[in-house]
Design a protein around this motif. Structure first.
Motif, PDB file in Angstrom:
ATOM      1  N   CYS A 117       0.831  -1.211   0.000  1.00  8.93           N
ATOM      2  CA  CYS A 117       0.000   0.000   0.000  1.00  8.93           C
ATOM      3  C   CYS A 117       0.865   1.260   0.000  1.00  8.93           C
ATOM      4  O   CYS A 117       0.552   2.240  -0.692  1.00  8.93           O
ATOM      5  CB  CYS A 117      -0.926   0.008   1.213  1.00  8.93           C
ATOM      6  N   THR A 118       1.965   1.227   0.753  1.00 10.45           N
ATOM      7  CA  THR A 118       2.848   2.392   0.809  1.00 10.45           C
ATOM      8  C   THR A 118       3.511   2.636  -0.543  1.00 10.45           C
ATOM      9  O   THR A 118       3.593   3.782  -1.007  1.00 10.45           O
ATOM     10  CB  THR A 118       3.920   2.199   1.893  1.00 10.45           C
ATOM     11  N   VAL A 119       3.986   1.587  -1.171  1.00 11.70           N
ATOM     12  CA  VAL A 119       4.616   1.729  -2.489  1.00 11.70           C
ATOM     13  C   VAL A 119       3.603   2.240  -3.504  1.00 11.70           C
ATOM     14  O   VAL A 119       3.898   3.131  -4.321  1.00 11.70           O
ATOM     15  CB  VAL A 119       5.211   0.380  -2.941  1.00 11.70           C
ATOM     16  N   LEU A 120       2.397   1.705  -3.444  1.00 13.17           N
ATOM     17  CA  LEU A 120       1.350   2.136  -4.378  1.00 13.17           C
ATOM     18  C   LEU A 120       1.005   3.613  -4.159  1.00 13.17           C
ATOM     19  O   LEU A 120       0.829   4.369  -5.120  1.00 13.17           O
ATOM     20  CB  LEU A 120       0.109   1.263  -4.191  1.00 13.17           C
ATOM     21  N   PHE A 126       0.027   8.758   1.133  1.00 10.08           N
ATOM     22  CA  PHE A 126       1.441   8.410   1.268  1.00 10.08           C
ATOM     23  C   PHE A 126       1.893   8.502   2.726  1.00 10.08           C
ATOM     24  O   PHE A 126       2.605   7.616   3.222  1.00 10.08           O
ATOM     25  CB  PHE A 126       2.290   9.331   0.390  1.00 10.08           C
ATOM     26  N   VAL A 127       1.465   9.539   3.425  1.00  6.91           N
ATOM     27  CA  VAL A 127       1.903   9.742   4.810  1.00  6.91           C
ATOM     28  C   VAL A 127       1.317   8.666   5.733  1.00  6.91           C
ATOM     29  O   VAL A 127       2.047   8.021   6.486  1.00  6.91           O
ATOM     30  CB  VAL A 127       1.512  11.151   5.298  1.00  6.91           C
ATOM     31  N   VAL A 128       0.002   8.466   5.678  1.00 10.37           N
ATOM     32  CA  VAL A 128      -0.614   7.543   6.646  1.00 10.37           C
ATOM     33  C   VAL A 128      -0.263   6.090   6.335  1.00 10.37           C
ATOM     34  O   VAL A 128      -0.062   5.285   7.264  1.00 10.37           O
ATOM     35  CB  VAL A 128      -2.140   7.734   6.723  1.00 10.37           C
ATOM     36  N   ASP A 129      -0.166   5.729   5.075  1.00 10.42           N
ATOM     37  CA  ASP A 129       0.215   4.348   4.755  1.00 10.42           C
ATOM     38  C   ASP A 129       1.662   4.087   5.146  1.00 10.42           C
ATOM     39  O   ASP A 129       2.003   2.987   5.628  1.00 10.42           O
ATOM     40  CB  ASP A 129       0.007   4.067   3.265  1.00 10.42           C
ATOM     41  N   LEU A 141      -6.777   0.191   8.352  1.00  9.50           N
ATOM     42  CA  LEU A 141      -6.036   0.770   7.227  1.00  9.50           C
ATOM     43  C   LEU A 141      -6.931   0.921   6.007  1.00  9.50           C
ATOM     44  O   LEU A 141      -6.914   1.965   5.329  1.00  9.50           O
ATOM     45  CB  LEU A 141      -4.827  -0.101   6.893  1.00  9.50           C
ATOM     46  N   SER A 142      -7.723  -0.105   5.718  1.00 11.98           N
ATOM     47  CA  SER A 142      -8.629  -0.037   4.576  1.00 11.98           C
ATOM     48  C   SER A 142      -9.630   1.102   4.741  1.00 11.98           C
ATOM     49  O   SER A 142      -9.874   1.877   3.808  1.00 11.98           O
ATOM     50  CB  SER A 142      -9.374  -1.377   4.423  1.00 11.98           C
ATOM     51  N   ALA A 143     -10.190   1.231   5.945  1.00 12.18           N
ATOM     52  CA  ALA A 143     -11.159   2.299   6.199  1.00 12.18           C
ATOM     53  C   ALA A 143     -10.499   3.668   6.125  1.00 12.18           C
ATOM     54  O   ALA A 143     -11.089   4.635   5.623  1.00 12.18           O
ATOM     55  CB  ALA A 143     -11.816   2.089   7.558  1.00 12.18           C
ATOM     56  N   ALA A 159      -1.261   9.458  14.802  1.00 12.98           N
ATOM     57  CA  ALA A 159      -0.602   9.796  13.540  1.00 12.98           C
ATOM     58  C   ALA A 159      -1.388   9.385  12.303  1.00 12.98           C
ATOM     59  O   ALA A 159      -1.139   9.915  11.222  1.00 12.98           O
ATOM     60  CB  ALA A 159       0.783   9.141  13.492  1.00 12.98           C
ATOM     61  N   VAL A 160      -2.324   8.454  12.454  1.00 10.77           N
ATOM     62  CA  VAL A 160      -3.093   7.979  11.292  1.00 10.77           C
ATOM     63  C   VAL A 160      -4.553   8.426  11.375  1.00 10.77           C
ATOM     64  O   VAL A 160      -5.047   9.144  10.503  1.00 10.77           O
ATOM     65  CB  VAL A 160      -2.989   6.446  11.156  1.00 10.77           C
ATOM     66  N   GLN A 161      -5.259   8.014  12.446  1.00 12.93           N
ATOM     67  CA  GLN A 161      -6.675   8.389  12.508  1.00 12.93           C
ATOM     68  C   GLN A 161      -6.866   9.902  12.644  1.00 12.93           C
ATOM     69  O   GLN A 161      -7.820  10.466  12.112  1.00 12.93           O
ATOM     70  CB  GLN A 161      -7.388   7.681  13.657  1.00 12.93           C
ATOM     71  N   PHE A 162      -5.976  10.563  13.356  1.00 12.26           N
ATOM     72  CA  PHE A 162      -6.051  12.025  13.444  1.00 12.26           C
ATOM     73  C   PHE A 162      -6.073  12.637  12.049  1.00 12.26           C
ATOM     74  O   PHE A 162      -6.868  13.537  11.758  1.00 12.26           O
ATOM     75  CB  PHE A 162      -4.859  12.564  14.241  1.00 12.26           C
ATOM     76  N   ASN A 163      -5.213  12.145  11.166  1.00 14.89           N
ATOM     77  CA  ASN A 163      -5.150  12.698   9.820  1.00 14.89           C
ATOM     78  C   ASN A 163      -6.348  12.307   8.975  1.00 14.89           C
ATOM     79  O   ASN A 163      -6.727  13.049   8.059  1.00 14.89           O
ATOM     80  CB  ASN A 163      -3.841  12.280   9.141  1.00 14.89           C
TER      81      ASN A 163
END
Length: 472
Positions: free
Chosen positions: A37-40, A69-72, A107-109, A235-239
């Protein structure tokens, strides 16, 4: 195809891991999906592809590409951290499987939130992130963690309920007829109902972001959750929640700019005020970082409220803040395991006891406090500059005073932990490069945002900033 893979791959992997009993390979599968997912997402930084298979419900615009890109990437680092923890502590294997399944759904959500082209679909995806991560806050046998999970779920549900109620009010204010919620054709928040609806939407999303007045869930949840889960929350859900707020600002600033500015400035300054007071009083390391997160959320809200001239600084501040929180919360977990306490007064000599963790805490704190050359410094400087130039003199002065107080309160607590005389003589096995590699990569990204932003990301930052200031 890109959008479909970013949604389907983590979800399919979660379903597979939940239905098939594997003795080994769970952590490898989770990390492999995160890497893919990050590479994609990285391939989309320079060249965008349209989400044709999911049109018109999803789109890969500049905002989506930047934040994907940031969250993945942060999820990949957290997944690697958990993999190493399970590798070194086999007793955590069952918890590792549970984390892998639920975090992949999360992550999917999260990816769905970033790419959604429909406000209600985005709302549903944000609710899905809440339902996926709430069970991960719970630690087996810890009552306080279970209570924190329920409290988090309650406040998140209230916040998202306010958002849905606000959308209904906006629809009513727009008059009779069918109203779509696609981002390029949202109803205008007109009249009393429309303004009430916009206020409720901002208040609800502010609750998810941990902004005043409904912020009390955040310190408890961040304190009780395991380090990896706290990093995902901060760092992820906040964004994810922030991206929904950005969509609201992009769509409704031209018609509701004055109301948006007033709400965001009030909530932002209130958040900085309450977090500063809490930073002065707390002696719990994870709560200190949680209050610092509220403080930063307040600065972001103020920057969004100011708008013109501050948007680029807000985005730079947001991205830096994501890496800062990932570094510090994972480091706090390592410190808790070593010292067996979160009491900052009982932790000293970190740079001698755990040299890697000492460096991460030191550099992370410098970035947290807005030292140059980190992106947080330049971002906050741009926000303050725009605030001063906008005529908001009182808010500018208050923010400067509160920032100074936060600086002193955080520094006097954290710096003795790093350089003080050790209070215990326990020895741990030397930290390996593999164990610190996720935080090392976060640190490289954090420093790069201050020293050199790659042209592709620089272009995205400017493009997204322009959408936040359009027709202002």
């Amino acid at each position: 195809m890109t959008a479909l893979v970013l949604l389907a791959l983590p979800l399919a992997a979660a379903l597979a891991l939940a239905s098939v009993t594997l003795k080994r390979g769970v952590m490898l599968a989770m990390s492999s999906v995160a890497l893919a997912c990050t590479v994609l997402a990285a391939t989309q930084l320079a060249t965008a592809t349209e989400a044709k298979l999911l049109a018109p419900w999803a789109r890969l615009d500049d905002t989506a590409r930047l934040f994907l890109f940031v969250v993945d990437g942060i999820y990949l680092g957290v997944a690697s951290y958990v993999w190493n923890r399970v590798h070194t502590t086999p007793s955590l294997e069952s918890e590792g499987r549970r984390f892998a399944v639920l975090s992949l759904v999360f992550l999917s959500a999260t990816n769905a939130v970033m790419m959604a082209n429909h406000l209600v679909v985005q709302w549903l995806a944000l609710e899905a992130t809440t339902l996926a991560i709430a069970p991960l806050v719970i630690r087996p046998g810890v009552t306080a963690a279970r209570q924190a999970s329920w409290r988090y779920l309650l406040f998140s549900s209230i916040g998202l309920g306010l958002v849905l109620l606000g959308l209904s009010c906006v629809s009513r204010g727009a008059g009779d007829g069918a109203h779509g919620w696609f981002l390029d054709a949202l109803p205008t928040p007109e009249g009393t109902w429309g303004r009430l609806g916009l206020a409720l939407v901002v208040l609800g999303l502010g609750t998810k972001l941990g902004l005043a007045p409904m912020y009390s869930w955040l310190p408890e949840t961040y304190d009780e959750a395991p380090p990896a889960v706290t990093a995902l929350l901060g760092a992820v859900q906040f964004n994810a929640a922030l991206v929904m707020l950005l969509r609201v600002v992009q769509a409704w600033r031209p018609t509701g700019g004055a109301l948006l500015t007033g709400l965001l400035l009030a909530m932002g300054l209130g958040s900085v005020l309450v977090s500063t007071a809490s930073l002065i009083a707390t002696r719990n390391l994870k709560r200190l970082l949680a209050y610092a997160s509220i403080n930063h959320a307040g600065v972001i809200a103020i920057g969004l409220g100011v708008g013109r001239g501050a948007s680029y600084g807000v985005l730079l501040y947001v991205l830096s803040n994501a890496y800062i929180k990932a570094i510090l919360f994972l480091t706090a977990g390592k410190m808790k395991s070593y010292y067996r306490t979160k009491d900052t007064a009982r932790i000293q000599g970190l740079i001698r006891d755990l040299p890697y963790s000492g460096v991460f805490l030191m550099v992370g704190t410098f970035a947290l406090l807005g030292f140059p050359p980190f992106g947080s410094f330049f971002g906050e400087l741009l926000i303050l500059s725009a605030l001063g130039g906008s005529g908001q003199t009182l808010i500018f002065a208050a923010l400067c005073v509160l920032a100074t107080m936060s600086f002193v309160a955080t520094g006097r607590t954290v710096f003795p932990m790093i350089w003080g005389e050790p209070k215990q003589t326990d020895t741990w096995p030397r930290q390996t490069l593999r164990s610190v590699s996720p935080k090392l990569l976060f640190l490289v990204a954090l420093i790069a945002l201050g020293l050199y932003v790659p042209p592709a990301m620089e272009g995205l930052l400017k493009a997204v900033a322009a959408t936040l200031e359009a027709r202002q």
